[in-house]
Design an enzyme around this catalytic site. Structure first.
Site, PDB file in Angstrom:
ATOM      1  N   GLN A 192       0.878  -1.205   0.151  1.00  0.00           N
ATOM      2  CA  GLN A 192       0.014   0.088  -0.095  1.00  0.00           C
ATOM      3  C   GLN A 192       0.893   1.189  -0.027  1.00  0.00           C
ATOM      4  OE1 GLN A 192      -3.515  -0.386   2.899  1.00  0.00           O
ATOM      5  NE2 GLN A 192      -1.746  -2.090   3.555  1.00  0.00           N
TER       6      GLN A 192
ATOM      7  N   ASP B 112       5.958   5.044  -1.528  1.00  0.00           N
ATOM      8  CA  ASP B 112       7.333   5.166  -1.621  1.00  0.00           C
ATOM      9  C   ASP B 112       8.154   3.920  -2.233  1.00  0.00           C
ATOM     10  OD1 ASP B 112       8.581   2.982   0.086  1.00  0.00           O
ATOM     11  OD2 ASP B 112       7.544   3.851   1.616  1.00  0.00           O
TER      12      ASP B 112
ATOM     13  N   HIS C 237      -1.618   1.409  -4.244  1.00  0.00           N
ATOM     14  CA  HIS C 237      -1.932   2.693  -4.305  1.00  0.00           C
ATOM     15  C   HIS C 237      -1.307   3.746  -5.000  1.00  0.00           C
ATOM     16  CE1 HIS C 237      -4.143   1.710  -0.052  1.00  0.00           C
ATOM     17  NE2 HIS C 237      -4.882   1.383  -0.882  1.00  0.00           N
TER      18      HIS C 237
ATOM     19  N   CYS D  41      -1.001  12.614 -16.465  1.00  0.00           N
ATOM     20  CA  CYS D  41      -1.839  13.600 -17.084  1.00  0.00           C
ATOM     21  C   CYS D  41      -3.430  13.211 -16.801  1.00  0.00           C
ATOM     22  CB  CYS D  41      -1.753  13.741 -18.653  1.00  0.00           C
ATOM     23  SG  CYS D  41      -2.942  14.475 -19.444  1.00  0.00           S
TER      24      CYS D  41
ATOM     25  N   CYS E   8      -4.716  12.158 -20.761  1.00  0.00           N
ATOM     26  CA  CYS E   8      -3.909  10.926 -21.343  1.00  0.00           C
ATOM     27  C   CYS E   8      -3.891  10.057 -20.318  1.00  0.00           C
ATOM     28  CB  CYS E   8      -2.639  11.520 -21.694  1.00  0.00           C
ATOM     29  SG  CYS E   8      -2.364  13.117 -22.394  1.00  0.00           S
TER      30      CYS E   8
ATOM     31  N   CYS F   9       0.708  18.620 -18.779  1.00  0.00           N
ATOM     32  CA  CYS F   9       0.968  17.601 -19.983  1.00  0.00           C
ATOM     33  C   CYS F   9       1.644  18.449 -21.021  1.00  0.00           C
ATOM     34  CB  CYS F   9      -0.171  16.995 -20.357  1.00  0.00           C
ATOM     35  SG  CYS F   9       0.062  15.678 -21.454  1.00  0.00           S
TER      36      CYS F   9
ATOM     37  N   GLU G 113       1.792  -3.279  17.189  1.00  0.00           N
ATOM     38  CA  GLU G 113       0.330  -3.459  17.933  1.00  0.00           C
ATOM     39  C   GLU G 113      -0.584  -4.213  16.908  1.00  0.00           C
ATOM     40  OE1 GLU G 113      -0.589   0.600  18.254  1.00  0.00           O
ATOM     41  OE2 GLU G 113      -0.507   1.184  16.278  1.00  0.00           O
TER      42      GLU G 113
HETATM   43  P1  OAD Z   1      -1.515   3.256   8.882  1.00  0.00           P
HETATM   44  O1  OAD Z   1      -0.917   4.798   9.409  1.00  0.00           O
HETATM   45  O2  OAD Z   1      -2.932   3.408   9.238  1.00  0.00           O
HETATM   46  O3  OAD Z   1      -0.806   2.404   9.954  1.00  0.00           O
HETATM   47  C1  OAD Z   1       0.492   1.971  10.203  1.00  0.00           C
HETATM   48  C2  OAD Z   1       0.627   0.640  10.893  1.00  0.00           C
HETATM   49  O4  OAD Z   1       1.945   0.102  10.891  1.00  0.00           O
HETATM   50  C3  OAD Z   1       0.010   0.785  12.273  1.00  0.00           C
HETATM   51  O5  OAD Z   1      -0.700  -0.698  12.468  1.00  0.00           O
HETATM   52  C4  OAD Z   1       1.266   0.644  13.178  1.00  0.00           C
HETATM   53  O6  OAD Z   1       1.071  -0.112  14.429  1.00  0.00           O
HETATM   54  C5  OAD Z   1       2.279  -0.034  12.241  1.00  0.00           C
HETATM   55  N1  OAD Z   1       3.512   0.193  12.617  1.00  0.00           N
HETATM   56  C6  OAD Z   1       4.103   1.375  13.291  1.00  0.00           C
HETATM   57  N2  OAD Z   1       5.315   1.337  13.463  1.00  0.00           N
HETATM   58  C7  OAD Z   1       5.829   0.070  12.822  1.00  0.00           C
HETATM   59  C8  OAD Z   1       6.946  -0.719  12.831  1.00  0.00           C
HETATM   60  N3  OAD Z   1       7.974  -0.051  13.119  1.00  0.00           N
HETATM   61  N4  OAD Z   1       7.057  -1.719  11.978  1.00  0.00           N
HETATM   62  C9  OAD Z   1       5.864  -2.231  11.647  1.00  0.00           C
HETATM   63  N5  OAD Z   1       4.776  -1.759  11.664  1.00  0.00           N
HETATM   64  C10 OAD Z   1       4.749  -0.586  12.562  1.00  0.00           C
HETATM   65  O7  OAD Z   1      -0.819   2.988   7.591  1.00  0.00           O
HETATM   66  P2  OAD Z   1      -1.442   1.816   6.377  1.00  0.00           P
HETATM   67  O8  OAD Z   1      -2.062   0.928   7.100  1.00  0.00           O
HETATM   68  O9  OAD Z   1      -0.452   1.471   5.638  1.00  0.00           O
HETATM   69  O10 OAD Z   1      -3.938   5.106   1.495  1.00  0.00           O
HETATM   70  O11 OAD Z   1      -2.571   2.741   5.631  1.00  0.00           O
HETATM   71  C11 OAD Z   1      -3.148   2.121   4.817  1.00  0.00           C
HETATM   72  C12 OAD Z   1      -3.589   3.336   3.568  1.00  0.00           C
HETATM   73  O12 OAD Z   1      -4.181   4.415   4.190  1.00  0.00           O
HETATM   74  C13 OAD Z   1      -2.281   3.836   3.103  1.00  0.00           C
HETATM   75  O13 OAD Z   1      -1.923   3.251   2.018  1.00  0.00           O
HETATM   76  C14 OAD Z   1      -2.973   5.229   2.619  1.00  0.00           C
HETATM   77  C15 OAD Z   1      -3.624   5.614   3.753  1.00  0.00           C
HETATM   78  O14 OAD Z   1      -4.516   6.651   3.727  1.00  0.00           O
HETATM   79  C16 OAD Z   1      -4.086   5.827   0.730  1.00  0.00           C
HETATM   80  O15 OAD Z   1      -3.570   6.851   0.374  1.00  0.00           O
HETATM   81  C17 OAD Z   1      -5.051   5.261  -0.345  1.00  0.00           C
END
Ligand code: OAD
Length: 236
Positions: A94, A97, A112, A120, A123, A142, A208
């Site tokens: 997801q 980077d 994502h 664009c 396009c 563009c 967590e």
């Molecule tokens: P979140 O910010 O929702 O969750 C981050 C998770 O990483 C949490 O469950 C933390 O416990 C865990 N975490 C923190 N430090 C960590 C570490 N050192 N090692 C392992 N885990 C750790 O991020 P995502 O779940 O990735 O979507 O968010 C999902 C999507 O919501 C993203 O891709 C983005 C966002 O809005 C879009 O942009 C469409």
């Protein structure tokens, strides 16, 4: 220590937590805020329609942060698993980077979108772009048709990229490993239910419990750099 079997087929889903130890902020860790803006004020088609400069400033900052970050031992552990498993390994992230690729992962799908691509709005073809756009006069257009250029990111309310391939990979996997994601954004948060219904082994790794923790067979509490290097393929 987690052992995979030599003929296992592994589907990995990663989230922002896997890049946290590289210094990149998670989404919900910072209270879901950037400069006082909620995520839904900067990562939605509505935000783009209302204020493209605000959206570009957000992604320009994220481009700068990602470019300055380096892959960590969690990313590297997934490279090692791919080297051991070859085409029986599939990584769906997801994260937007490029730290998985810079660590050396090859079979990576960015559901994502990608921070270092733009497209664009007319396009629609994505292209490499590491530009920073901070001023109205900088906003990219563009080169072919003159329409606005947006980040190649899947915003809230948009459909993730190549879901068909993702579900095909999930359908033939024997193990689902999910790392560093809060389990709050669908469809990715639902992959564990799909895997569970198929009766395959499901593992979560993170410091967590995610929101969907009860569906996993195994929940390994610890950071990505602590847990992912302990996962091995038996006999490899
Ligand atoms: P979140 O910010 O929702 O969750 C981050 C998770 O990483 C949490 O469950 C933390 O416990 C865990 N975490 C923190 N430090 C960590 C570490 N050192 N090692 C392992 N885990 C750790 O991020 P995502 O779940 O990735 O979507 O968010 C999902 C999507 O919501 C993203 O891709 C983005 C966002 O809005 C879009 O942009 C469409």
């Amino acid at each position: 220590m987690v052992q995979l079997l030599p003929d296992d087929r592994l589907f990995v889903l990663t989230g922002a937590g896997v890049s946290a130890e590289s210094g990149l902020a998670t989404f919900r860790g910072s209270g879901g805020l950037w400069n006082g803006h909620r995520l839904d004020q900067v990562a939605t088609p509505e935000a783009w329609a209302a204020d493209p400069l605000l959206v570009w400033r957000f992604y320009s900052m994220r481009r700068r942060d990602a470019a300055a970050a380096a892959p960590n031992a969690g990313h590297l552990a997934l490279v090692r698993l791919e080297e051991q498993m070859g085409s029986r390994f599939y990584l769906c992230t997801q994260n937007v980077d490029d730290l998985h690729e810079r660590a050396g992962s090859h079979r990576v799908h960015h559901m994502h979108g990608s921070l270092f691509q733009s497209r664009c709005v007319r396009c629609e073809e994505p292209f490499y772009d590491d530009g920073g756009y901070e001023l109205v006069d900088d906003l990219p257009l563009c080169a072919i048709c003159g329409a606005a250029v947006r980040p190649h990111i899947v915003w809230f309310g948009e459909v993730p990229l190549d879901m068909e391939r993702i579900y095909a990979e999930l359908d033939r996997a024997t193990v689902l490993l999910v790392a560093g994601t809060s389990g709050s954004v669908y469809p990715a948060a639902g992959f564990v239910q799909v895997a569970h219904q198929r009766g395959i082994r499901t593992i979560y790794a993170g410091p967590e419990e995610p929101l969907n923790a009860d569906v996993f067979d195994e929940v390994l509490l610890g950071t990505a750099t602590e847990i992912l290097p302990t996962i091995d393929v038996r006999g490899a």
